[in-house]
Design a protein around this motif. Structure first.
Motif, mmCIF file in Angstrom:
data_model
loop_
_atom_site.group_PDB
_atom_site.id
_atom_site.type_symbol
_atom_site.label_atom_id
_atom_site.label_comp_id
_atom_site.label_asym_id
_atom_site.label_seq_id
_atom_site.Cartn_x
_atom_site.Cartn_y
_atom_site.Cartn_z
ATOM 1 N N ARG A 48 -11.168 -1.308 4.979
ATOM 2 C CA ARG A 48 -11.547 -0.634 3.967
ATOM 3 C C ARG A 48 -11.653 -0.674 3.115
ATOM 4 O O ARG A 48 -11.684 0.833 2.235
ATOM 5 C CB ARG A 48 -9.965 1.039 4.313
ATOM 6 C CG ARG A 48 -10.183 1.587 5.526
ATOM 7 C CD ARG A 48 -9.232 2.663 5.760
ATOM 8 N NE ARG A 48 -8.123 1.995 5.726
ATOM 9 C CZ ARG A 48 -6.201 2.313 5.489
ATOM 10 N NH1 ARG A 48 -6.732 4.234 6.151
ATOM 11 N NH2 ARG A 48 -5.635 1.990 5.342
ATOM 12 N N GLY A 49 -11.751 -1.806 2.912
ATOM 13 C CA GLY A 49 -11.660 -2.319 1.074
ATOM 14 C C GLY A 49 -10.656 -2.215 0.143
ATOM 15 O O GLY A 49 -9.267 -2.801 0.806
ATOM 16 N N ALA A 50 -10.330 -1.717 -0.789
ATOM 17 C CA ALA A 50 -9.355 -1.423 -1.907
ATOM 18 C C ALA A 50 -9.427 -0.004 -2.878
ATOM 19 O O ALA A 50 -10.572 0.404 -2.852
ATOM 20 C CB ALA A 50 -9.566 -3.106 -3.143
ATOM 21 N N VAL A 51 -8.343 0.247 -2.701
ATOM 22 C CA VAL A 51 -8.161 1.313 -3.819
ATOM 23 C C VAL A 51 -7.525 0.889 -5.368
ATOM 24 O O VAL A 51 -6.684 -0.743 -4.889
ATOM 25 C CB VAL A 51 -7.200 2.441 -3.683
ATOM 26 C CG1 VAL A 51 -6.649 2.995 -4.758
ATOM 27 C CG2 VAL A 51 -7.931 3.216 -2.743
ATOM 28 N N TRP A 52 -7.995 1.383 -6.360
ATOM 29 C CA TRP A 52 -7.683 0.687 -7.877
ATOM 30 C C TRP A 52 -7.245 1.636 -8.750
ATOM 31 O O TRP A 52 -7.812 2.976 -8.840
ATOM 32 C CB TRP A 52 -8.649 -0.322 -8.587
ATOM 33 C CG TRP A 52 -10.202 0.596 -8.357
ATOM 34 C CD1 TRP A 52 -10.809 0.779 -8.310
ATOM 35 C CD2 TRP A 52 -10.289 0.745 -9.905
ATOM 36 N NE1 TRP A 52 -12.486 1.598 -8.171
ATOM 37 C CE2 TRP A 52 -11.050 1.944 -9.844
ATOM 38 C CE3 TRP A 52 -9.404 0.988 -11.334
ATOM 39 C CZ2 TRP A 52 -12.048 2.489 -10.752
ATOM 40 C CZ3 TRP A 52 -10.641 2.429 -12.039
ATOM 41 C CH2 TRP A 52 -11.684 2.737 -11.617
ATOM 42 N N ALA A 53 -6.772 1.162 -9.820
ATOM 43 C CA ALA A 53 -5.889 2.608 -10.770
ATOM 44 C C ALA A 53 -5.686 1.645 -12.102
ATOM 45 O O ALA A 53 -5.243 0.651 -12.365
ATOM 46 C CB ALA A 53 -4.693 3.692 -10.188
#
Length: 320
Positions: A237-242
């Protein structure tokens, strides 16, 4: 021949040095129908030896994409250690700060890969645990000023803490891939920019379930209160960043078949470090990391599966 040839420079020539502090292992890759359950014996279809270790993997992944990379670690005074050093040098990674330890064997990992490409890994640290805080601190202060320092958790926590403190003093950007998960002091985590974890590691840190995209965004928001920036990798699903500028999700390109997920997270981190060393925004660095990780899972092994910059350009062109 060095992996840093003219064609491989297309991810951009690194504008700052990348210092990778971490593990180097000899991987014993076993192909199985399914990983054994407790008490079960299974037959493997074959066995291959490949260079590995999260630190060495990330160094190679970054070097193949044009990074100016040096590796700080330890190997044993044995055939496996000699092979790992030769492989790192052949990939264009600087190894002058790799120490050869006579009293320990080179680290090794037993990797069982099933027919879906998923893996189970047992690591024997060996010489990796001979790495000393004083040497790491000295090298980081000497060489990492203004650059990027990349760390993982296959070395002892005090090594991570020392390297982070030295990097912060030198004005270097710290990328910590907290894998496998270990508890670290709050001031160590606070210096990470970014802290990179997968779903299970994010859950261990926050106490929150991380199984959906919404879960990942929630966990990233919580972790952003502890670190300067955060990335949560989500496999297919890829990646989440913050970070201080916002949050986002980078989906992974679709694949017809997953061959081997071994080292995919390291491909991601190495690519991310290269982009950050060029001064890119976190979102852009995550985008390259996702493409590099996706490229690797379609091929067997860890370092052997990593992309050159031209590979990622060609893959992007095919999907455009």
């Amino acid at each position: 021949m060095s992996a840093q040839n003219d064609e491989s420079q297309g991810a951009g020539s690194a504008s700052a040095p990348i210092t990778v502090v971490g593990s180097a292992n000899q991987d014993y890759l076993l192909r199985v129908e399914a990983s054994p359950s407790p008490g079960e014996t299974v037959l493997a279809h074959g066995m291959r030896k490949n260079p590995g270790g999260k630190g060495a993997n990330q160094a190679v992944a970054a070097a193949r994409l044009g990074g100016d990379v040096r590796f700080v670690g330890c190997v044993g005074d044995d055939d496996d250690g000699a092979l790992l050093l030769r492989e790192l040098r052949a990939e264009g990674v600087g190894t002058s700060d790799v120490e050869i330890i006579t009293r320990e064997h080179t680290g090794l990992a037993i990797v069982a890969v099933d027919t879906t490409g998923e893996n189970s890994i047992v690591v024997v640290p060996g010489a990796n645990f001979a790495l000393t805080e004083s040497r790491v601190t000295r090298v980081v202060r000497r060489d990492a000023a203004g650059g990027v320092v990349v760390l993982q958790a296959e070395v002892q926590p005090r090594i991570i803490a020392g390297a982070v403190a030295a990097a912060d003093d030198a004005g270097a950007r710290v990328v910590l891939n907290l894998a496998p998960f270990v508890a670290l002091a709050a001031d160590v985590v606070a210096a990470c920019d970014p802290l990179v974890v997968n779903e299970s590691e994010a859950s261990a840190m926050t106490g929150l379930p991380v199984s959906t995209l919404d879960d990942a965004h929630a966990a990233a928001g919580e972790l952003l209160g502890r670190a300067r920036s955060v990335v949560i990798t989500l496999g297919a699903r890829g990646a989440v960043w913050a970070d201080g500028d916002g949050t986002g999700h980078v989906p992974a390109p679709a694949l017809d078949r997953v061959v081997d997920t071994t080292g995919a997270g390291d491909a991601f981190v190495g690519a991310l470090a290269v982009r950050l060393s060029e001064g890119a925004a976190l979102e852009d660095a995550v985008e390259l990391g996702v493409r590099a990780g996706t490229y690797s899972v379609a091929r067997e092994g860890a370092q052997s599966s990593y992309a050159m910059a031209a590979d990622l350009r060609h893959a992007e062109a095919r999907t455009a």
